[in-house]
Design an enzyme around this catalytic site. Structure first.
Site, mmCIF file in Angstrom:
data_model
loop_
_atom_site.group_PDB
_atom_site.id
_atom_site.type_symbol
_atom_site.label_atom_id
_atom_site.label_comp_id
_atom_site.label_asym_id
_atom_site.label_seq_id
_atom_site.Cartn_x
_atom_site.Cartn_y
_atom_site.Cartn_z
ATOM 1 C CG ASN A 1 -1.498 -1.286 -3.346
ATOM 2 O OD1 ASN A 1 -2.409 -1.921 -3.866
ATOM 3 N ND2 ASN A 1 -0.711 -1.810 -2.433
ATOM 4 C CD GLU B 1 3.583 -3.060 -3.201
ATOM 5 O OE1 GLU B 1 4.262 -4.086 -3.464
ATOM 6 O OE2 GLU B 1 3.009 -2.877 -2.108
ATOM 7 C CB CYS C 1 -1.108 4.811 -1.261
ATOM 8 S SG CYS C 1 0.179 4.596 -0.027
ATOM 9 C CD GLU D 1 -5.249 5.053 0.707
ATOM 10 O OE1 GLU D 1 -4.443 4.510 -0.079
ATOM 11 O OE2 GLU D 1 -5.287 4.795 1.915
ATOM 12 C CB CYS E 1 0.064 6.164 4.570
ATOM 13 S SG CYS E 1 0.390 7.055 3.031
ATOM 14 C CB CYS F 1 -2.811 8.814 1.410
ATOM 15 S SG CYS F 1 -1.980 7.743 0.228
HETATM 16 N N1 THU Z 1 -0.929 1.232 0.934
HETATM 17 C C1 THU Z 1 -1.984 1.819 0.313
HETATM 18 O O1 THU Z 1 -2.143 1.720 -0.909
HETATM 19 N N2 THU Z 1 -2.855 2.532 1.065
HETATM 20 C C2 THU Z 1 -2.826 2.603 2.425
HETATM 21 O O2 THU Z 1 -3.689 3.197 3.021
HETATM 22 C C3 THU Z 1 -1.756 1.935 3.168
HETATM 23 C C4 THU Z 1 -0.665 1.350 2.358
HETATM 24 C C5 THU Z 1 -0.027 0.414 0.139
HETATM 25 C C6 THU Z 1 1.370 0.937 -0.029
HETATM 26 C C7 THU Z 1 2.113 -0.357 -0.333
HETATM 27 O O3 THU Z 1 1.944 -0.671 -1.695
HETATM 28 C C8 THU Z 1 1.380 -1.394 0.482
HETATM 29 O O4 THU Z 1 0.101 -0.841 0.758
HETATM 30 C C9 THU Z 1 2.058 -1.766 1.792
HETATM 31 O O5 THU Z 1 2.398 -0.647 2.517
#
Ligand code: THU
Length: 143
Positions: A54, A56, A65, A67, A98, A101
């Site tokens: 991920n 941010e 994310c 994925e 999520c 994704c």
């Molecule tokens: N996140 C992912 O990368 N994949 C997931 O399946 C769930 C959430 C990330 C998004 C954000 O950067 C952090 O996790 C918290 O939500």
């Protein structure tokens, strides 16, 4: 004819190795805002693995994310044939993709295998079709 929901998952050892790669990718997560690092590894039908984490942003809504970043890397390589994805969040805890994704993954293979930690030291393998039935499909929604 074999339905999409009946795609045979890759061998379990392949999926275990995929999870190991997802865990490795998690090390590169850029998650200073949530403190929630995630790694993902996507396996293509021709046996290539694409890893991502991920990423941010200080403008929170721009965060992407693991994925979606991983499937984007597969597409950038010229492929559109993912057959499995492993997702690694906090060690040992299931981290399911999520909703956004799931929709992006379903674009390329609505019945790919999704590999998660099962919370008991093992892995859970679930079809994307079971996690996310009836994805939006533009072609079927135009009327
Ligand atoms: N996140 C992912 O990368 N994949 C997931 O399946 C769930 C959430 C990330 C998004 C954000 O950067 C952090 O996790 C918290 O939500």
């Amino acid at each position: 004819m074999r339905g999409l929901s009946q795609q045979v998952p890759p061998p379990f050892q392949v999926l275990k190795d995929l999870m190991a790669k997802a865990r490795g990718a998690r090390d590169n997560a850029y998650a200073p805002y949530s403190g929630f690092p995630v790694g993902a590894a996507v396996l293509s039908g021709d046996g290539v693995v694409f890893r991502a984490c991920n990423v941010e942003n200080g403008s929170y809504g721009l965060s992407v994310c693991a994925e979606r970043n991983a499937v984007s890397m597969l597409v950038v390589s010229g492929r559109v044939n993912p057959i499995a994805i492993a997702v690694a969040g906090p060690p040992g805890v299931p981290c399911t993709p999520c909703g956004a994704c799931r929709q992006v993954l379903a674009e390329f293979n609505p019945s790919m295998s999704v590999v998660l930690e099962d919370g008991e030291g093992g892995l859970e393998v679930i079809s994307l079709e079971d996690l996310f039935p009836r994805p939006f499909q533009l072609g079927e929604s135009r009327g």
